[in-house]
Design an enzyme around this catalytic site. Structure first.
Site, PDB file in Angstrom:
ATOM      1  N   ASP A 190       9.601  -5.005  -0.052  1.00 27.47           N
ATOM      2  CA  ASP A 190      10.705  -4.981  -1.010  1.00 27.47           C
ATOM      3  C   ASP A 190      12.058  -4.805  -0.340  1.00 27.47           C
ATOM      4  OD1 ASP A 190       9.896  -5.733  -3.448  1.00 27.47           O
ATOM      5  OD2 ASP A 190       9.640  -3.735  -4.284  1.00 27.47           O
ATOM      6  N   ASP A 222       1.257   2.927 -12.455  1.00 20.94           N
ATOM      7  CA  ASP A 222      -0.185   2.870 -12.262  1.00 20.94           C
ATOM      8  C   ASP A 222      -0.942   3.499 -13.434  1.00 20.94           C
ATOM      9  OD1 ASP A 222       0.947   5.283 -11.606  1.00 20.94           O
ATOM     10  OD2 ASP A 222       0.042   5.440  -9.623  1.00 20.94           O
TER      11      ASP A 222
END
Ligand SMILES: *[C@@H]1O[C@H](CO)[C@@H](O)[C@H](O)[C@H]1NC(C)=O
Ligand SMILES: CC(=O)N[C@H]1CO[C@H](CO)[C@@H](O)[C@@H]1O
Length: 652
Positions: free
Chosen positions: A57, A366
């Protein structure tokens, strides 16, 4: 736990994709990242069926350089691992644990491999330190994707296939190891970044990986691991597949979750990082109610399920998915197609981040994704073999540990207060036990309020001489004593049974207090601000490196403050306040009550005394220590001021 059997025929093994995400070449050093990647490439699994993807990223050429080095080193490392059945297969860990060549099977080969690794690690570290790659490489395929105008927040999409048995044959390197065997596919990916487009942090990266991998390998099973979490057991893929491929019970299993363990926990675990009780008691418990939550690393998913598929009895997994890779065309065309899937605008007006892929706009992407999967009818499995499958790096300073918990408590409270609240979303879809299991974490943040109350009010009342609890002679005292002693004795026994030490338990009690007064309190404030629309979600990456002196203190289990975080003001003020109240309370008893005056205030004296005892390392850091890691003087003054003010106001 289910008996782990070998999957039948090698030919029946499905393809597996492994996703690793990194976000910052400084906080997450590329040498650490590639050790994880190499351990993943070295799984005992047919290499032509394995593909490893790195999402970067930061879009950093430094990380790409490290991966390029790793792709070359893999040609020697993988055959070496297989020849001697080495474990663990992260070269950094392997060479640091086995420091003596005499223990190796073949000392000369061992030493030359170690040199090869260390030279590579040195080259990478140098490149990272200098902040640029060697001139000579710039023209190479891959490196030419970068130019001087690119930053971590402004760059085009990049996909580079570094190793692939068919695609890159004849390009600048082949995907064959020293022994002539195939190497796993290795892909570098950085999604497009433009400042005006929100990128959704890790969830966005994972979703980009799902799409890119669907173009390249499209395996039915996806494993995702954190970049600092290497594989400690090369059999883990086969173990996890036993659950998915079980002919009788495998059809409704959506994901298989391994626990999170850490490699650098000191003996008494000063920061309460190891989650032994959670891993040995809580998660296996949830397993009985339909499955553990998805905890973001060490987790195997079916691809279809991550993409939003609902459970149905008739669903048949296509285990051969992605096996027709021979038909794929040319690498450049494939890379271009993959790039078109990770542009900033690709997801606009699609269900990505809502119904498909990992869920966006949640600090714990998550957990919420796992909850949605459970609510679509799938079960999950918790697997915790004695030899740990994945080992990560735990935070080594107090503030890092607290910031991590802030994000978790904030995200889980956000889920609890939204329409995704397990009690609402899960009603009729998942077991009540599992709903409650999810909510424990949702209620972490609010837990800060009663904790702060208990740390402040009874002590101030002690100072003023107001009795809040029953006397020792009162029958009501028994109730208080029973609950308190019962809870803590139970907690202690459980903790010791799960492998903590006595001091480790005491340290974890301290950490729970510190987390509740800071991380969770901040979590609740941040959630409220977000609900009111005043602030937006952020995402902090915890650093995986620490300097020399700090790591020495970590080894010695001396608490690391050093920086001046506003969290420390709260911690120090509460510690000081309780010290004042204890002294003031005891003085009052001696001066005007004698020891008999103790009786009505007994519980408060005890409580305040325990609070002072648990904060001992804080007083040390405030007054006794001279090292860099002590609490800065500004915090000492502030906390003294606050505590004195509160005491004076109480006495006035
Ligand atoms: C990691 O793997 C090594 C070697 O296989 C093993 O000796 C060690 O016990 C494992 N670590 C943990 C924490 O299980
Ligand atoms: C990043 C970090 O601090 N790693 C440490 C983990 O613990 C081991 C030993 O306990 C250290 O050697 C590492 O430096």
């Amino acid at each position: 736990m289910m008996e782990v059997q070998q999957v039948r025929d090698e030919n029946e093994l499905p393809n597996v994709d492994i996703f690793v995400c990194t976000a910052d070449p400084i906080a997450e050093p590329p040498t650490l990242v590639i050790s994880t990647i190499l351990s993943a490439m070295a799984y005992n699994y047919p290499p032509e069926k394995l593909s490893v993807y790195l999402s970067d990223d930061a879009g950093s050429v430094l990380t790409f350089y490290a991966l390029w080095e790793a792709s070359r080193f893999a040609k020697h490392w993988l055959p070496f691992c297989k020849k001697y059945s080495l474990e663990p297969r992260s070269p950094a860990t392997y060479f640091s644990k086995l420091c003596n060549s005499a223990d190796a099977y073949n000392p000369t080969e061992w030493s030359s491999m170690k040199n090869l690794y260390e030279e590579m690690a040195d080259r990478i570290d140098t490149v990272v330190m200098l902040g640029r790659i060697p001139e000579g490489l710039k023209a190479n395929k891959g490196f030419s994707e970068w130019n001087s105008g690119m930053t971590s927040r402004y760059h085009p999409p990049i996909v580079q296939v570094l190793l692939h048995l068919i695609l890159i044959a004849g390009r600048d390197q082949d995907s064959i190891d020293d022994d002539g065997n195939a190497l796993p596919t290795l892909v570098y990916m950085a999604r497009e970044k433009r400042p005006q487009h929100h990128h959704n942090f890790k969830a966005g990266a994972m979703n980009a990986l799902i799409r890119v991998s669907s173009e390249i390998s499209n395996s039915p099973i996806i494993l995702n691991m954190d970049c600092d979490m290497y594989s400690n057991n090369s059999e883990s893929i086969r173990q996890a597949l036993c659950f998915f491929m079980d002919k009788e019970k495998g059809h409704d299993i959506g994901f298989v979750q391994y626990p999170q363990f850490f490699d650098n926990i000191t003996k008494n675990d000063l920061y309460g990082n190891s989650k032994n009780v959670i891993n040995e008691v809580v998660l296996p418990g949830l397993d009985g109610w339909g499955g553990p939550p998805y905890i973001g690393t060490g987790c195997f998913h079916r691809r279809e399920i991550l993409c939003g598929r609902k459970y149905s009895k008739d669903y048949k997994e296509d285990w051969k998915r992605g096996a027709e890779r021979n038909m794929i065309r040319n690498a450049c065309i494939l890379e271009e197609r993959a790039k078109s899937l990770i542009t900033c605008t690709y997801e606009h007006n699609t269900q990505w981040g809502l119904e498909i892929g990992l869920k966006y706009d949640c600090a714990v992407e998550d957990v919420i994704t796992g909850l949605l999967i459970h609510c679509r009818g799938w079960k999950s499995v918790f697997i915790n073999p004695p030899r740990k499958a994945f080992l990560g790096v735990a935070p080594t300073t107090l503030v890092e540990s607290l910031v991590q918990y802030k994000r978790w408590s904030e995200g889980n409270l956000q889920i609890f207060l939204s329409k995704y609240c397990p009690f609402i979303l899960g009603r009729g879809k998942i077991n009540l036990g599992l709903q409650m299991g999810y909510c424990i974490y949702g209620l972490w943040a609010p837990n800060s309020l009663p904790t702060i109350y208990y740390l402040v009010i009874p002590s101030l009342c002690l100072l003023k001489g107001i009795s809040l609890f029953p006397k020792i002679t009162s029958p009501w005292f028994v109730a208080f004593a029973f609950v308190t002693i019962g809870k803590h004795v139970h907690g202690l026994v459980e903790s010791l049974q799960c492998g903590d030490t006595l001091a480790g338990w005491w340290n974890s009690q301290r950490m729970w207090i510190l987390r509740r007064t800071t991380s969770f309190a901040y979590g609740i404030i941040a959630t409220i601000l977000k609900l009111l629309g005043i602030s937006k979600m952020g995402f902090t990456i915890t650093a995986k490196v620490s300097d020399g002196d700090a790591s020495k203190r970590y080894e010695l289990e001396i608490m690391e403050f050093g920086s001046s975080s506003s969290m420390f003001v709260i911690i120090a003020s509460i510690a000081m306040l309780n010290l004042f109240c204890l002294v003031g309370g005891l003085r009052r008893l001696v001066v005007d009550g004698g020891i008999m005056g103790l009786e009505p205030l007994f519980i408060q004296v005890l409580l305040c005394g325990l609070v002072v005892a648990i904060h001992l390392p804080i007083y040390e850091a405030l007054f006794a220590r001279k090292d860099e890691g002590r609490l800065p003087p500004s915090i000492t003054f502030l906390s003294l001021g606050f505590a004195m003010l509160a005491s004076l106001l109480t006495l006035a």
